[in-house]
Design a protein around this motif. Structure first.
Motif, PDB file in Angstrom:
ATOM      1  N   GLY A   1       0.797  -1.227   0.000  1.00 16.10           N
ATOM      2  CA  GLY A   1       0.000   0.000   0.000  1.00 16.10           C
ATOM      3  C   GLY A   1       0.825   1.269   0.000  1.00 16.10           C
ATOM      4  O   GLY A   1       0.509   2.230  -0.709  1.00 16.10           O
ATOM      5  N   LEU A   2       1.902   1.285   0.780  1.00 16.27           N
ATOM      6  CA  LEU A   2       2.687   2.512   0.889  1.00 16.27           C
ATOM      7  C   LEU A   2       3.774   2.625  -0.175  1.00 16.27           C
ATOM      8  O   LEU A   2       4.423   3.665  -0.284  1.00 16.27           O
ATOM      9  CB  LEU A   2       3.275   2.635   2.298  1.00 16.27           C
ATOM     10  N   SER A   3       3.962   1.578  -0.964  1.00 15.29           N
ATOM     11  CA  SER A   3       4.912   1.646  -2.076  1.00 15.29           C
ATOM     12  C   SER A   3       4.230   2.051  -3.380  1.00 15.29           C
ATOM     13  O   SER A   3       4.865   2.647  -4.251  1.00 15.29           O
ATOM     14  CB  SER A   3       5.604   0.294  -2.278  1.00 15.29           C
ATOM     15  N   LEU A   4       2.968   1.716  -3.534  1.00 16.10           N
ATOM     16  CA  LEU A   4       2.257   1.998  -4.787  1.00 16.10           C
ATOM     17  C   LEU A   4       1.644   3.392  -4.785  1.00 16.10           C
ATOM     18  O   LEU A   4       0.464   3.575  -5.083  1.00 16.10           O
ATOM     19  CB  LEU A   4       1.180   0.941  -5.032  1.00 16.10           C
ATOM     20  N   VAL A   5       2.453   4.362  -4.444  1.00 15.08           N
ATOM     21  CA  VAL A   5       2.025   5.762  -4.437  1.00 15.08           C
ATOM     22  C   VAL A   5       3.080   6.570  -5.185  1.00 15.08           C
ATOM     23  O   VAL A   5       4.250   6.192  -5.223  1.00 15.08           O
ATOM     24  CB  VAL A   5       1.831   6.299  -2.998  1.00 15.08           C
TER      25      VAL A   5
END
Length: 187
Positions: free
Chosen positions: A118-122
């Protein structure tokens, strides 16, 4: 008061530092004192929660940041069970307690993978950090998925994934610290 990004960056660095120090304490003490790192764990949970909440505040409450924050919260809850079992193991070394501990510890990789995903795909993170996060997520998820089937032979996947997770966390914290504070708008 610190801006949200700076607070989140400090929390990410605090989380990374706390889990590394806790493991440096716990590994040498493992057989003699399974609860050795338990005293640092509440600080890790606090840091993880503040980091996740700050990331959502900085990135906005869209799908991927919320997925990442949910992963951090689930990781905190799962690891609460791990630590509770470690503390119970200081009083009793029954095989059932040890098996429950090992199972929860292994499955915790699932929630670390969700947080990383979740926090990498931004767009906030550069491509290299996204790749690092997704690689760590894949290793942790694979370890959590196949360890119950293959036994301890795949534990190295989880360890490498965890080390990459810590590196990713430090890089994320640093990136949050570098985020400029929002400028007040004139009314």
């Amino acid at each position: 008061m610190l801006p949200q990004a700076k607070l989140g960056g400090l929390a990410a660095l605090g989380f990374a530092t706390t889990i590394v120090v806790a493991n440096l304490i716990a590994i040498p003490a493992a057989p003699a004192f399974p609860g050795a790192s338990a005293a640092l764990t509440p600080l890790a949970w606090l840091c993880a929660t503040v980091f996740g909440a700050a990331a959502v505040a900085v990135l906005g409450p869209s799908l991927w940041p919320l997925v990442g924050f949910a992963g951090l919260l689930l990781q905190n809850a799962t690891f609460a069970g791990v630590i509770a079992l470690r503390l119970a193991l200081t009083e009793s070394t029954t095989p059932a307690l040890q098996a429950a501990h090992d199972a929860l510890f292994t499955l915790n990789g699932t929630f670390l993978a969700v947080a990383l995903l979740g926090l990498s795909l931004v767009s906030f993170v550069p491509r290299w950090q996204c790749t690092l996060g997704l690689t760590a997520a894949a290793l942790l998820f694979t370890s959590a998925t196949i360890t119950p089937l293959a036994g301890d032979g795949v534990a190295m996947l989880g360890l490498v994934g965890w080390l990459l997770w810590v590196a990713w966390l430090v890089a994320y914290g640093w990136r949050l610290l570098q985020t400029p504070a929002p400028q007040p708008t004139a009314a």
